[in-house]
Design a protein around this motif. Structure first.
Motif, short mmCIF file in Angstrom:
data_model
loop_
_atom_site.label_atom_id
_atom_site.label_comp_id
_atom_site.label_asym_id
_atom_site.label_seq_id
_atom_site.Cartn_x
_atom_site.Cartn_y
_atom_site.Cartn_z
N HIS A 80 -12.80 -12.26 9.18
CA HIS A 80 -12.36 -10.86 9.17
C HIS A 80 -11.20 -10.71 10.14
O HIS A 80 -11.23 -11.20 11.28
CB HIS A 80 -13.50 -9.93 9.60
CG HIS A 80 -12.99 -8.57 10.00
ND1 HIS A 80 -12.85 -7.53 9.10
CD2 HIS A 80 -12.54 -8.09 11.21
CE1 HIS A 80 -12.34 -6.49 9.72
NE2 HIS A 80 -12.16 -6.78 11.00
N HIS A 113 -8.11 -7.60 11.39
CA HIS A 113 -7.53 -6.27 11.25
C HIS A 113 -6.42 -6.11 12.27
O HIS A 113 -6.23 -6.95 13.14
CB HIS A 113 -8.59 -5.16 11.41
CG HIS A 113 -9.20 -5.10 12.77
ND1 HIS A 113 -10.39 -5.72 13.09
CD2 HIS A 113 -8.79 -4.50 13.93
CE1 HIS A 113 -10.70 -5.50 14.36
NE2 HIS A 113 -9.73 -4.76 14.88
N ASP A 171 -11.60 -5.72 3.44
CA ASP A 171 -12.96 -5.77 3.97
C ASP A 171 -13.53 -4.36 3.93
O ASP A 171 -13.32 -3.56 4.86
CB ASP A 171 -12.96 -6.32 5.40
CG ASP A 171 -14.37 -6.64 5.89
OD1 ASP A 171 -15.33 -6.13 5.27
OD2 ASP A 171 -14.50 -7.40 6.86
N GLU A 172 -14.23 -4.04 2.87
CA GLU A 172 -14.77 -2.70 2.70
C GLU A 172 -15.94 -2.42 3.65
O GLU A 172 -16.18 -1.28 4.04
CB GLU A 172 -15.20 -2.51 1.25
CG GLU A 172 -14.03 -2.64 0.26
CD GLU A 172 -14.47 -2.49 -1.17
OE1 GLU A 172 -15.71 -2.40 -1.41
OE2 GLU A 172 -13.60 -2.50 -2.07
N LYS A 173 -16.65 -3.47 4.03
CA LYS A 173 -17.80 -3.30 4.93
C LYS A 173 -17.34 -3.03 6.35
O LYS A 173 -17.93 -2.21 7.07
CB LYS A 173 -18.68 -4.55 4.88
CG LYS A 173 -19.92 -4.45 5.75
CD LYS A 173 -20.77 -5.71 5.63
CE LYS A 173 -22.00 -5.64 6.52
NZ LYS A 173 -22.82 -6.88 6.43
N ASN A 174 -16.30 -3.75 6.80
CA ASN A 174 -15.76 -3.58 8.15
C ASN A 174 -14.24 -3.36 8.06
O ASN A 174 -13.45 -4.28 8.28
CB ASN A 174 -16.05 -4.82 9.01
CG ASN A 174 -17.53 -5.04 9.22
OD1 ASN A 174 -18.18 -4.26 9.91
ND2 ASN A 174 -18.06 -6.10 8.62
N GLY A 194 -12.20 -1.84 9.98
CA GLY A 194 -11.47 -1.80 11.24
C GLY A 194 -11.08 -0.39 11.62
O GLY A 194 -11.19 0.54 10.82
N GLY A 236 -8.62 -3.60 7.58
CA GLY A 236 -9.37 -4.85 7.68
C GLY A 236 -9.32 -5.67 6.40
O GLY A 236 -9.36 -5.13 5.29
N ASP A 279 -10.51 -8.96 19.84
CA ASP A 279 -11.25 -7.95 19.09
C ASP A 279 -10.71 -7.70 17.69
O ASP A 279 -11.27 -6.88 16.94
CB ASP A 279 -11.25 -6.63 19.87
CG ASP A 279 -9.84 -6.07 20.04
OD1 ASP A 279 -8.90 -6.87 20.20
OD2 ASP A 279 -9.68 -4.84 20.01
#
Length: 340
Positions: free
Chosen positions: A259, A261, A282-285, A287, A292, A314
């Motif tokens: 992942h 971002h 990244d639809e789940k996370n 950012g 993301g 980070d």
């Protein structure tokens, strides 16, 4: 051996040959010969512009005979160097010279000198050190920077180069980052690799029966043996891995998902990191800014990818494989325990 860059450079080369012939032809005769012998169109005005530019830009020692008004070189040995008869070629020479400074004092530099010499005329010395570039501000608008290269003894270069050229086994003492003390290595030298400011030898370790990379500056007591070897067809390091993580690689491949971002995501989109690469949102996370992504690829460079992922702090975290995730989590726990 001539190098053609533009129509102007072709014309300059032809004029140089005519003037250097010693026949002292007039401007009209030179223009006529340019068309008849070299198939180059010119005129009286363009001829005199060319003469002026050859004198100013390339310091050509051109003069005219008092009686015949024919053109000649006051220095009979002068010839217009063929590598920089055009301004773009001069810039190219400057860039090449700057880039070659990264490999100075090793056999590659010597070979480059020979190439530069072959691009000049027989009577004009044009080694890398003797490239003459007009001092204009735009000559320094493109530069090459990188990590400083640690000095490597000339004898190290000589022996490794001889081993590469003659396919001969070499031995040396070496202590890797994971070794507690130096040990003697016996290897088939396959290839030299420049990576992040360091020169590395890509070789086959005869005792360990595997491919290894050795940093030249850490190789001690190098000996060239009489034992020869046959270079395998698959020796090229570039065929062993595809990616952007330097010269460290393993014998096995893994599927990576990372992942990213922010700046890390924008940076990653512009390069190829491994085989079968895909980049998806990244639809789940997503950012903090919703940018993301999940970078997926296949690679055999786990060690370098560990460091690469961690350096983004980070803005990155691994999803797969387990080896990468475990390493990232372990590093995070160690950082938490640090007291500032």
């Amino acid at each position: 051996m001539a190098v053609d860059f533009t129509e102007k450079s072709k014309r300059y080369q032809a004029m140089d040959e005519i003037i250097a012939s010693g026949r002292r032809l007039k401007w009209s005769q030179i223009v006529s010969e340019l068309g008849e012998k070299y198939n180059i169109k010119s005129s009286k005005s363009s001829f005199f512009r060319d003469i002026e530019e050859m004198e100013v830009k390339y310091q050509a020692p051109i003069d005219t005979d008092f009686k015949t008004r024919g053109y000649f070189y006051t220095d009979p040995d002068y010839r217009l160097p063929r590598f920089y008869t055009d301004e773009n070629a001069a810039k190219a020479a400057k860039l090449i010279k700057t880039l070659m400074d990264m490999v100075k004092d090793n056999p590659l530099y010597k070979e480059a000198q020979e190439v530069f010499q072959s691009l000049s005329t027989e009577t004009q010395d044009l080694s890398i050190e003797n490239i003459r570039i007009n001092k204009k501000p735009d000559n320094d608008r493109i530069i090459f920077v990188g990590a400083p290269n640690k000095d490597i003894p000339a004898e190290t270069w000589r022996l490794i180069d001889k081993g590469l050229q003659e396919n001969r086994v070499i031995t040396f003492d070496y202590q890797s980052l994971t070794d507690t003390k130096p040990s003697n290595r016996r290897v088939q030298p396959w290839q030299l690799i420049y990576d992040n400011g360091n020169w590395n030898l890509h070789a086959f370790d005869i005792l360990k029966k595997g491919k290894r990379r050795y940093t030249l500056s850490e190789m001690k007591n190098i000996q060239l043996t009489d034992e020869s070897f046959t270079l395998p067809k698959d020796y090229d390091f570039r065929k062993m891995t595809r990616g952007s993580f330097g010269c460290m690689c393993h014998d096995y491949f893994l599927d990576f998902k990372i992942h990213l971002h922010g700046y890390a995501a924008r940076y990653a989109k512009n390069r190829i990191w491994g085989e079968n690469q895909t980049i998806t949102p990244d639809e789940k996370n997503p950012g903090p800014d919703g940018d993301g992504i999940i970078l997926s690829f296949r690679s055999n460079q786990l060690f370098s990818i560990r460091r690469w992922t961690w350096q983004w702090a980070d803005e990155a975290f691994p999803i797969a494989p387990k080896e990468l995730v475990d390493d990232w989590l372990e590093r995070r726990e160690k950082v938490k325990k640090i007291e500032l």
